[in-house]
Design a protein around this motif. Structure first.
Motif, mmCIF file in Angstrom:
data_model
loop_
_atom_site.group_PDB
_atom_site.id
_atom_site.type_symbol
_atom_site.label_atom_id
_atom_site.label_comp_id
_atom_site.label_asym_id
_atom_site.label_seq_id
_atom_site.Cartn_x
_atom_site.Cartn_y
_atom_site.Cartn_z
ATOM 1 N N LEU A 175 4.950 0.443 -0.762
ATOM 2 C CA LEU A 175 5.872 -0.469 -0.076
ATOM 3 C C LEU A 175 7.196 -0.610 -0.818
ATOM 4 O O LEU A 175 8.232 -0.879 -0.212
ATOM 5 C CB LEU A 175 5.224 -1.847 0.108
ATOM 6 C CG LEU A 175 4.031 -1.885 1.058
ATOM 7 C CD1 LEU A 175 3.433 -3.283 1.116
ATOM 8 C CD2 LEU A 175 4.416 -1.408 2.454
ATOM 9 N N HIS A 176 7.143 -0.438 -2.108
ATOM 10 C CA HIS A 176 8.382 -0.486 -2.882
ATOM 11 C C HIS A 176 9.182 0.811 -2.786
ATOM 12 O O HIS A 176 10.361 0.838 -3.106
ATOM 13 C CB HIS A 176 8.089 -0.815 -4.348
ATOM 14 C CG HIS A 176 7.910 -2.286 -4.596
ATOM 15 N ND1 HIS A 176 6.660 -2.887 -4.614
ATOM 16 C CD2 HIS A 176 8.795 -3.292 -4.798
ATOM 17 C CE1 HIS A 176 6.797 -4.184 -4.828
ATOM 18 N NE2 HIS A 176 8.078 -4.460 -4.943
ATOM 19 N N ASP B 290 14.915 4.332 5.415
ATOM 20 C CA ASP B 290 13.825 5.150 5.942
ATOM 21 C C ASP B 290 13.317 4.580 7.262
ATOM 22 O O ASP B 290 13.123 5.304 8.239
ATOM 23 C CB ASP B 290 12.652 5.193 4.953
ATOM 24 C CG ASP B 290 13.069 5.705 3.587
ATOM 25 O OD1 ASP B 290 13.849 6.677 3.540
ATOM 26 O OD2 ASP B 290 12.631 5.134 2.573
ATOM 27 N N VAL B 291 13.107 3.284 7.261
ATOM 28 C CA VAL B 291 12.562 2.620 8.445
ATOM 29 C C VAL B 291 13.509 2.754 9.640
ATOM 30 O O VAL B 291 13.077 2.988 10.762
ATOM 31 C CB VAL B 291 12.293 1.128 8.155
ATOM 32 C CG1 VAL B 291 11.935 0.375 9.426
ATOM 33 C CG2 VAL B 291 11.178 0.984 7.121
ATOM 34 N N PRO C 261 4.263 -13.078 -1.220
ATOM 35 C CA PRO C 261 3.754 -11.972 -2.031
ATOM 36 C C PRO C 261 2.515 -11.335 -1.426
ATOM 37 O O PRO C 261 1.644 -12.029 -0.894
ATOM 38 C CB PRO C 261 3.409 -12.645 -3.359
ATOM 39 C CG PRO C 261 4.304 -13.826 -3.433
ATOM 40 C CD PRO C 261 4.467 -14.293 -2.019
ATOM 41 N N ILE C 262 2.460 -10.027 -1.494
ATOM 42 C CA ILE C 262 1.359 -9.278 -0.912
ATOM 43 C C ILE C 262 0.198 -9.162 -1.884
ATOM 44 O O ILE C 262 0.330 -8.564 -2.954
ATOM 45 C CB ILE C 262 1.827 -7.865 -0.508
ATOM 46 C CG1 ILE C 262 2.825 -7.971 0.634
ATOM 47 C CG2 ILE C 262 0.634 -7.003 -0.107
ATOM 48 C CD1 ILE C 262 3.562 -6.691 0.896
ATOM 49 N N HIS C 263 -0.923 -9.765 -1.498
ATOM 50 C CA HIS C 263 -2.153 -9.624 -2.269
ATOM 51 C C HIS C 263 -3.263 -9.322 -1.287
ATOM 52 O O HIS C 263 -3.542 -10.143 -0.411
ATOM 53 C CB HIS C 263 -2.484 -10.919 -3.005
ATOM 54 C CG HIS C 263 -1.466 -11.314 -4.011
ATOM 55 N ND1 HIS C 263 -1.248 -10.586 -5.150
ATOM 56 C CD2 HIS C 263 -0.594 -12.348 -4.057
ATOM 57 C CE1 HIS C 263 -0.282 -11.168 -5.851
ATOM 58 N NE2 HIS C 263 0.140 -12.232 -5.216
ATOM 59 N N GLU D 252 18.821 0.033 -0.422
ATOM 60 C CA GLU D 252 18.451 -0.867 -1.516
ATOM 61 C C GLU D 252 17.566 -2.022 -1.048
ATOM 62 O O GLU D 252 17.315 -2.959 -1.790
ATOM 63 C CB GLU D 252 19.719 -1.410 -2.187
ATOM 64 C CG GLU D 252 20.472 -0.321 -2.944
ATOM 65 C CD GLU D 252 21.871 -0.759 -3.363
ATOM 66 O OE1 GLU D 252 22.255 -1.903 -3.068
ATOM 67 O OE2 GLU D 252 22.570 0.062 -3.981
ATOM 68 N N ILE D 253 17.148 -1.947 0.214
ATOM 69 C CA ILE D 253 16.222 -2.967 0.732
ATOM 70 C C ILE D 253 14.879 -2.298 0.966
ATOM 71 O O ILE D 253 14.759 -1.406 1.804
ATOM 72 C CB ILE D 253 16.755 -3.553 2.052
ATOM 73 C CG1 ILE D 253 18.109 -4.238 1.808
ATOM 74 C CG2 ILE D 253 15.754 -4.534 2.639
ATOM 75 C CD1 ILE D 253 18.733 -4.814 3.060
ATOM 76 N N THR D 254 13.876 -2.712 0.199
ATOM 77 C CA THR D 254 12.575 -2.050 0.317
ATOM 78 C C THR D 254 11.704 -2.740 1.368
ATOM 79 O O THR D 254 11.880 -3.911 1.684
ATOM 80 C CB THR D 254 11.810 -2.063 -1.017
ATOM 81 O OG1 THR D 254 11.439 -3.401 -1.334
ATOM 82 C CG2 THR D 254 12.662 -1.497 -2.142
ATOM 83 N N LEU D 255 10.746 -1.965 1.843
ATOM 84 C CA LEU D 255 9.790 -2.495 2.803
ATOM 85 C C LEU D 255 9.030 -3.676 2.197
ATOM 86 O O LEU D 255 8.744 -4.672 2.868
ATOM 87 C CB LEU D 255 8.827 -1.372 3.218
ATOM 88 C CG LEU D 255 7.867 -1.615 4.366
ATOM 89 C CD1 LEU D 255 8.564 -2.221 5.563
ATOM 90 C CD2 LEU D 255 7.176 -0.311 4.753
#
Lengths: 134, 134
Positions: free
Chosen positions: A123-124, A130-131, A87-89, A74-77
């Motif tokens: 990324l979501h 997985d990581v 935030p990724i931009h 439940e923890i996403t990259l």
DNA sequence: ACAAAATAAGACTAAATTAGTCCGATATAA
DNA sequence: TTATATCGGACTAATTTAGTCTTATTTTGT
């Protein structure tokens, strides 16, 4: 640079470490720092940030340390990276409070929108589980 | 930061501009700089880099300027970004000459390999023609 | 020949970001 | 009450990014 910062790398390493703990166990900043060769006081800061973002939870005091805040699945990259880098931009003008003189004629934002979307959706979709599996 | 540099943004804007020229036309650094509100001498440097990487070709002297080095469909986003930023590696240890003390136990590289591949394959699939279309 | 308009190249400066340290406060177990 | 942790903020140093400046070279037109 189109690259994750060292802080983020350290965060991911630390999360991998914490994810590998047995249920009920905690890891201290010192342990992780020694195990992964990360400067201790820098890692301490990073773990604090992860705690604030509730990816991990901290137990203070003697025998304290860190454990996962929720299941690794439940923890996403995206959450891991954004906890450290914000935030990724991929371009500045995607940022919320950015105002640009080129607003009326610049189409770069539109042009790169597919890349932005592709990246964030990926990324979501990847989780700490997985990581940590690798 | 997981973000393109301003230089790269400027490069993409300039390439969009150059791609929009009629056949046989050239654009000067000055024209592009004024059109896109980019500092002239910085843009000049960027255009030189793009020229060296043969994405555009330059005509020196009076009435000189820049034109595309090949068809817009044959210039990928990866090439454009890498011309300015160098090879894209989302983490440092992916870089060719990087040697790391953690080599024997760190699995981060493996863990993030799918992301690296996803990203670069996408960047190779998008062309200037796509970018300029927006 | 010469002036004007370009690109080429490199040194340089300034600003911003990243990386890392240090210290004093607080929490908790023994 | 001591030892072992996290917490939080200020601080410094190193690196990268952004941008400038200057000199040289190329080319066209007069």
């Amino acid at each position: 640079m189109f690259k994750l910062s060292k802080k983020t790398e350290y965060a991911l390493m630390a999360l991998q470490h914490i994810a590998s703990l047995d249920k009920g166990q905690v890891a201290t900043a010192k342990e992780i720092a020694e195990n992964k060769l990360i400067p201790h006081s820098l890692l301490a800061k990073i773990l604090q940030q992860l705690t604030r973002h509730q990816l991990i939870l901290s137990l203070q005091g003697a025998h304290g340390g860190y454990a996962l805040g929720r299941k690794a699945e439940e923890i996403t990259l995206a959450q891991m990276i954004e906890a450290i880098e914000g935030p990724i931009h991929i371009i500045e003008c995607n940022e919320s409070r950015y105002s640009c003189q080129r607003d009326d004629f610049c189409t770069l934002k539109n042009s790169l929108n597919p890349l932005q979307k592709q990246l964030t959706s990926y990324l979501h979709s990847v989780t700490l589980a997985d990581v940590a599996a690798s």
